[in-house]
Write a protein that holds these residues in place. Structure first.
Motif, PDB file in Angstrom:
ATOM      1  N   PHE A  65     -38.489  16.092  71.637  1.00  0.00           N
ATOM      2  CA  PHE A  65     -39.723  15.541  72.174  1.00  0.00           C
ATOM      3  C   PHE A  65     -39.758  14.035  71.975  1.00  0.00           C
ATOM      4  O   PHE A  65     -39.947  13.268  72.918  1.00  0.00           O
ATOM      5  N   ARG A 107     -47.246  18.381  75.126  1.00  0.00           N
ATOM      6  CA  ARG A 107     -46.200  19.385  75.354  1.00  0.00           C
ATOM      7  C   ARG A 107     -44.998  18.987  74.508  1.00  0.00           C
ATOM      8  O   ARG A 107     -44.307  18.015  74.796  1.00  0.00           O
ATOM      9  N   VAL A 108     -44.723  19.733  73.442  1.00  0.00           N
ATOM     10  CA  VAL A 108     -43.650  19.392  72.502  1.00  0.00           C
ATOM     11  C   VAL A 108     -42.543  20.430  72.640  1.00  0.00           C
ATOM     12  O   VAL A 108     -42.617  21.526  72.095  1.00  0.00           O
ATOM     13  N   GLN A 109     -41.504  20.084  73.388  1.00  0.00           N
ATOM     14  CA  GLN A 109     -40.464  21.050  73.741  1.00  0.00           C
ATOM     15  C   GLN A 109     -39.336  21.127  72.725  1.00  0.00           C
ATOM     16  O   GLN A 109     -38.548  22.072  72.737  1.00  0.00           O
ATOM     17  N   THR A 112     -39.284  16.698  66.798  1.00  0.00           N
ATOM     18  CA  THR A 112     -40.041  15.453  66.825  1.00  0.00           C
ATOM     19  C   THR A 112     -40.006  14.824  65.440  1.00  0.00           C
ATOM     20  O   THR A 112     -40.186  15.506  64.423  1.00  0.00           O
ATOM     21  N   ALA A 120     -47.816  13.606  68.641  1.00  0.00           N
ATOM     22  CA  ALA A 120     -48.331  14.972  68.699  1.00  0.00           C
ATOM     23  C   ALA A 120     -49.692  15.059  68.018  1.00  0.00           C
ATOM     24  O   ALA A 120     -50.604  15.735  68.507  1.00  0.00           O
ATOM     25  N   CYS A 126     -52.183  20.750  71.150  1.00  0.00           N
ATOM     26  CA  CYS A 126     -50.734  20.629  71.210  1.00  0.00           C
ATOM     27  C   CYS A 126     -50.069  21.994  71.344  1.00  0.00           C
ATOM     28  O   CYS A 126     -50.314  22.898  70.539  1.00  0.00           O
ATOM     29  N   ALA A 128     -46.233  23.891  71.686  1.00  0.00           N
ATOM     30  CA  ALA A 128     -44.863  23.596  71.314  1.00  0.00           C
ATOM     31  C   ALA A 128     -43.991  24.841  71.445  1.00  0.00           C
ATOM     32  O   ALA A 128     -44.489  25.959  71.610  1.00  0.00           O
ATOM     33  N   ALA A 132     -39.397  23.161  68.135  1.00  0.00           N
ATOM     34  CA  ALA A 132     -40.085  21.892  67.876  1.00  0.00           C
ATOM     35  C   ALA A 132     -40.276  21.658  66.379  1.00  0.00           C
ATOM     36  O   ALA A 132     -41.398  21.589  65.861  1.00  0.00           O
ATOM     37  N   ALA A 174     -41.524  24.809  63.438  1.00  0.00           N
ATOM     38  CA  ALA A 174     -42.684  24.765  64.333  1.00  0.00           C
ATOM     39  C   ALA A 174     -43.793  25.683  63.822  1.00  0.00           C
ATOM     40  O   ALA A 174     -44.978  25.360  63.965  1.00  0.00           O
ATOM     41  N   TYR A 183     -49.628  21.818  65.482  1.00  0.00           N
ATOM     42  CA  TYR A 183     -49.522  22.546  66.741  1.00  0.00           C
ATOM     43  C   TYR A 183     -50.627  23.594  66.813  1.00  0.00           C
ATOM     44  O   TYR A 183     -50.942  24.244  65.817  1.00  0.00           O
ATOM     45  N   VAL A 186     -47.552  28.011  69.594  1.00  0.00           N
ATOM     46  CA  VAL A 186     -46.092  27.914  69.569  1.00  0.00           C
ATOM     47  C   VAL A 186     -45.510  29.062  70.388  1.00  0.00           C
ATOM     48  O   VAL A 186     -45.919  30.222  70.222  1.00  0.00           O
TER      49      VAL A 186
END
Length: 256
Positions: A65, A107-109, A112, A120, A126, A128, A132, A174, A183, A186
């Motif tokens: 990300f 959007r946390v693919q 990070t 984020a 958020c 993910a 992530a 994550a 997040y 998830v």
């Protein structure tokens, strides 16, 4: 994916009012000062544009990300003013998110790190993937996550922030980030996450815009001093990056 070796930031606004802001840099979506400036400007523009109802913040690619600050640029900093100006780029992005009247979905693919965790945390909601993982590596290179700490601590609390900061070389999962509040949701993979984002943003774009603006104000109550606070923190980081310790640590990371 963009092939721009200097990186890029783009903005598209769909008919339903979803403004998608996407950033890219070939070095794992790290952020040099030029991209930070563009990112802050586009977040601000999308926030005041009358067509925008909701903002989606994302990066390109499927692995990382955001890797945080550009190490190449950090090595070029030669004085306190230049250092403060660089780190104020992250301050300006966080404050743009904070002051935007529109709800921001992140959007946390993928992984990070550092300032990416701050991005984020600066979003209002958020989503993910399980890939992530998060890490605040600043102590390992002789600085600290001073600029982003108000945003991150606001989301995950001081104990989790302390763990993330002190365990500077360790990634947290994550699921850990979800349990701590960074997040909100998830998903197992990118397609499932994107499907959930589509459904969520469609619903949000259909809600009363004044209600969303009112919610945004409530979510950020008590942060009115961040314009000054984050710039003060930027000056601290800008001074530390000049140290011999940090310069050698940065060179070591770039050699890996």
């Amino acid at each position: 994916m963009s092939n721009n070796q200097n990186g890029s930031v783009s903005l598209t606004i769909a008919d339903d009012g979803l403004a998608t802001i996407s950033f890219y840099h070939p070095a794992q979506n790290s952020l040099p000062s030029a991209l930070l400036k563009e990112l802050a400007e586009m977040i601000t523009f999308a926030g005041i544009d009358h067509k925008t109802k909701v903002i989606l913040l994302k990066s390109e690619g499927d692995r990382t990300f955001c890797a945080g600050a550009s190490f190449d640029e950090l090595l070029q900093i030669k004085d306190k003013q230049a250092g403060a100006e660089f780190f104020s780029g992250f301050a300006n992005v966080i404050n743009a998110c904070r002051k935007s009247p529109k709800i921001i979905i992140a959007r946390v693919q993928g992984k990070t790190v550092g300032g990416g965790v701050g991005l984020a945390a600066a979003a209002d909601y958020c989503l993910a993937t399980e890939a992530a993982f998060v890490k605040l590596s600043e102590l390992a290179i002789g600085i600290g996550p001073f600029v982003i700490s108000p945003a991150v601590t606001r989301k995950i609390g001081l104990p989790a922030f302390s763990q993330l900061t002190i365990r500077a070389t360790d990634f947290q999962t994550a699921q850990w980030a979800k349990e701590k509040g960074l997040y909100n949701e998830v998903y197992s993979d990118i397609p499932n996450m994107d499907e959930a984002i589509l459904l969520l943003t469609q619903k949000l774009c259909a809600y009363h815009p004044d209600a969303l603006t009112g919610l945004k104000q409530i979510l950020w109550e008590g942060t009115e001093d961040w314009d000054e606070l984050l710039l003060e923190r930027a000056a601290i980081s800008g001074e530390l990056v000049l140290s011999e310790f940090t310069q050698e640590a940065l060179k070591g990371f770039l050699k890996k």
